[in-house]
Motif scaffolding. Structure first.
Motif, PDB file in Angstrom:
ATOM      1  N   UNK A 103      32.067  42.764  47.903  1.00  0.00           N
ATOM      2  CA  UNK A 103      32.249  42.715  46.452  1.00  0.00           C
ATOM      3  C   UNK A 103      31.178  41.862  45.800  1.00  0.00           C
ATOM      4  N   UNK A 104      30.902  42.187  44.548  1.00  0.00           N
ATOM      5  CA  UNK A 104      30.026  41.391  43.711  1.00  0.00           C
ATOM      6  C   UNK A 104      30.680  41.249  42.353  1.00  0.00           C
ATOM      7  N   UNK A 105      30.022  40.535  41.439  1.00  0.00           N
ATOM      8  CA  UNK A 105      30.614  40.272  40.126  1.00  0.00           C
ATOM      9  C   UNK A 105      29.498  40.062  39.103  1.00  0.00           C
ATOM     10  N   UNK A 106      29.647  40.658  37.925  1.00  0.00           N
ATOM     11  CA  UNK A 106      28.626  40.515  36.881  1.00  0.00           C
ATOM     12  C   UNK A 106      28.482  39.067  36.420  1.00  0.00           C
ATOM     13  N   UNK A 107      29.539  38.259  36.566  1.00  0.00           N
ATOM     14  CA  UNK A 107      29.468  36.846  36.186  1.00  0.00           C
ATOM     15  C   UNK A 107      28.832  35.989  37.278  1.00  0.00           C
ATOM     16  N   UNK A 108      28.656  36.577  38.462  1.00  0.00           N
ATOM     17  CA  UNK A 108      28.083  35.855  39.606  1.00  0.00           C
ATOM     18  C   UNK A 108      26.967  36.720  40.194  1.00  0.00           C
ATOM     19  N   UNK A 109      25.862  36.907  39.463  1.00  0.00           N
ATOM     20  CA  UNK A 109      24.831  37.849  39.904  1.00  0.00           C
ATOM     21  C   UNK A 109      24.196  37.459  41.233  1.00  0.00           C
ATOM     22  N   UNK A 110      23.788  38.481  41.972  1.00  0.00           N
ATOM     23  CA  UNK A 110      23.038  38.310  43.230  1.00  0.00           C
ATOM     24  C   UNK A 110      23.834  37.666  44.364  1.00  0.00           C
ATOM     25  N   UNK A 111      25.140  37.583  44.234  1.00  0.00           N
ATOM     26  CA  UNK A 111      25.962  37.118  45.357  1.00  0.00           C
ATOM     27  C   UNK A 111      26.976  38.220  45.664  1.00  0.00           C
ATOM     28  N   UNK A 112      26.967  38.666  46.916  1.00  0.00           N
ATOM     29  CA  UNK A 112      27.917  39.674  47.384  1.00  0.00           C
ATOM     30  C   UNK A 112      28.511  39.175  48.693  1.00  0.00           C
ATOM     31  N   UNK A 113      29.821  39.308  48.828  1.00  0.00           N
ATOM     32  CA  UNK A 113      30.493  38.858  50.049  1.00  0.00           C
ATOM     33  C   UNK A 113      31.660  39.794  50.354  1.00  0.00           C
ATOM     34  N   UNK A 114      32.047  39.836  51.634  1.00  0.00           N
ATOM     35  CA  UNK A 114      33.220  40.603  52.029  1.00  0.00           C
ATOM     36  C   UNK A 114      34.477  39.870  51.583  1.00  0.00           C
ATOM     37  N   UNK A 115      35.360  40.608  50.924  1.00  0.00           N
ATOM     38  CA  UNK A 115      36.618  40.060  50.432  1.00  0.00           C
ATOM     39  C   UNK A 115      37.751  40.892  51.025  1.00  0.00           C
ATOM     40  N   UNK A 116      38.790  40.215  51.479  1.00  0.00           N
ATOM     41  CA  UNK A 116      39.941  40.889  52.087  1.00  0.00           C
ATOM     42  C   UNK A 116      41.018  41.092  51.020  1.00  0.00           C
ATOM     43  N   UNK A 117      41.480  42.343  50.896  1.00  0.00           N
ATOM     44  CA  UNK A 117      42.562  42.660  49.949  1.00  0.00           C
ATOM     45  C   UNK A 117      43.496  43.694  50.574  1.00  0.00           C
ATOM     46  N   UNK A 118      44.685  43.813  50.001  1.00  0.00           N
ATOM     47  CA  UNK A 118      45.624  44.852  50.435  1.00  0.00           C
ATOM     48  C   UNK A 118      45.194  46.184  49.806  1.00  0.00           C
ATOM     49  N   UNK A 119      45.425  47.314  50.491  1.00  0.00           N
ATOM     50  CA  UNK A 119      44.861  48.585  50.044  1.00  0.00           C
ATOM     51  C   UNK A 119      45.663  49.349  48.994  1.00  0.00           C
ATOM     52  N   UNK A 120      46.910  48.938  48.732  1.00  0.00           N
ATOM     53  CA  UNK A 120      47.737  49.716  47.797  1.00  0.00           C
ATOM     54  C   UNK A 120      48.372  48.797  46.767  1.00  0.00           C
ATOM     55  N   UNK A 121      48.379  49.278  45.522  1.00  0.00           N
ATOM     56  CA  UNK A 121      49.000  48.490  44.449  1.00  0.00           C
ATOM     57  C   UNK A 121      49.852  49.376  43.545  1.00  0.00           C
ATOM     58  N   UNK A 122      50.788  48.714  42.874  1.00  0.00           N
ATOM     59  CA  UNK A 122      51.520  49.336  41.772  1.00  0.00           C
ATOM     60  C   UNK A 122      51.265  48.431  40.575  1.00  0.00           C
ATOM     61  N   UNK A 123      50.828  49.020  39.472  1.00  0.00           N
ATOM     62  CA  UNK A 123      50.451  48.229  38.296  1.00  0.00           C
ATOM     63  C   UNK A 123      51.064  48.821  37.031  1.00  0.00           C
ATOM     64  N   UNK A 124      51.532  47.948  36.154  1.00  0.00           N
ATOM     65  CA  UNK A 124      52.013  48.346  34.826  1.00  0.00           C
ATOM     66  C   UNK A 124      51.035  47.777  33.800  1.00  0.00           C
ATOM     67  N   UNK A 125      50.727  48.575  32.788  1.00  0.00           N
ATOM     68  CA  UNK A 125      49.769  48.138  31.773  1.00  0.00           C
ATOM     69  C   UNK A 125      49.916  48.997  30.517  1.00  0.00           C
ATOM     70  N   UNK A 126      49.198  48.619  29.481  1.00  0.00           N
ATOM     71  CA  UNK A 126      49.080  49.437  28.273  1.00  0.00           C
ATOM     72  C   UNK A 126      47.685  50.051  28.280  1.00  0.00           C
TER      73      UNK A 126
END
Length: 196
Positions: A103-126
């Motif tokens: 993963x990388x981030x526009x607020x943290x340019x030029x840094x990319x690292x492996x990030x561990x996350x769960x593969x499935x989500x349920x999300x509520x939003x507008x």
């Protein structure tokens, strides 16, 4: 209008964002500006705190991943038209066996690292029209949502790294906060020395 993206070190990136009220003025302008800013910076996601607004909003356009040969054809198709606005989002469930992805981030340019996350989500939003939606996502779509959702919770992807990795990145992160980095999009640096 292209907005400046807030760099690592700005306190707004550490605030838990507030819900957007139903009568929020010019919401459609904010959404449009966020997409324009994200495209200008060649990103696939952008959250309110990244443009200096501690608000629970993020936008995603994952279509750049639709031609990634490492993904299944089904996942490529899912991402090809995955363009959405998430307002006042709440992840209700994160499940499955954790997996690592770079993963990388526009607020943290030029840094990319492996990030561990769960593969499935349920999300509520507008959505952008303030219609309530509850959906399930998996794979890369879920990961992009989780990354942006972290932003509205005041969490950065670097927070999820080992303490060793964090120590190794410390000086690079400090340079980013001081504006000692070359980026081809508009940024706001919290520790930039004036008169440089």
């Amino acid at each position: 209008m292209v907005l400046p993206i807030v760099a690592y070190g700005d306190p707004v990136l550490r605030k838990k964002a507030k819900d957007i009220p139903k009568d929020f003025p010019n919401l459609e302008v904010l959404v449009s500006n966020m997409f324009e800013t994200m495209y200008k910076a060649s990103g696939v996601g952008l959250a309110g705190p990244q443009v200096g607004l501690p608000l629970r909003i993020f936008v995603i356009d994952a279509s750049p991943f639709s031609d990634d040969e490492d993904l299944s054809e089904e996942e490529q198709n899912q991402l090809s038209d995955f363009k959405k606005t998430f307002i006042n989002a709440k992840i209700e469930i994160e499940e499955g066996e954790e997996w690592a992805f770079n993963e990388g981030c526009l607020s943290i340019p030029d840094i990319r690292e492996d990030v561990v996350r769960k593969p499935e989500i349920k999300i509520s939003y507008l959505d952008e029209n303030l219609n309530p939606i509850t959906e399930r996502y998996s794979g890369l779509a879920a990961r992009i949502i989780q990354h942006e959702y972290d932003h509205i919770e005041g969490i950065l992807f670097t927070d999820k790294l080992s303490s060793l990795k964090k120590r190794l990145l410390k000086s690079r992160l400090e340079k980013i906060s001081k504006g000692k980095i070359n980026v081809d999009y508009k940024m706001r640096f919290p520790n930039l020395k004036k008169g440089r």
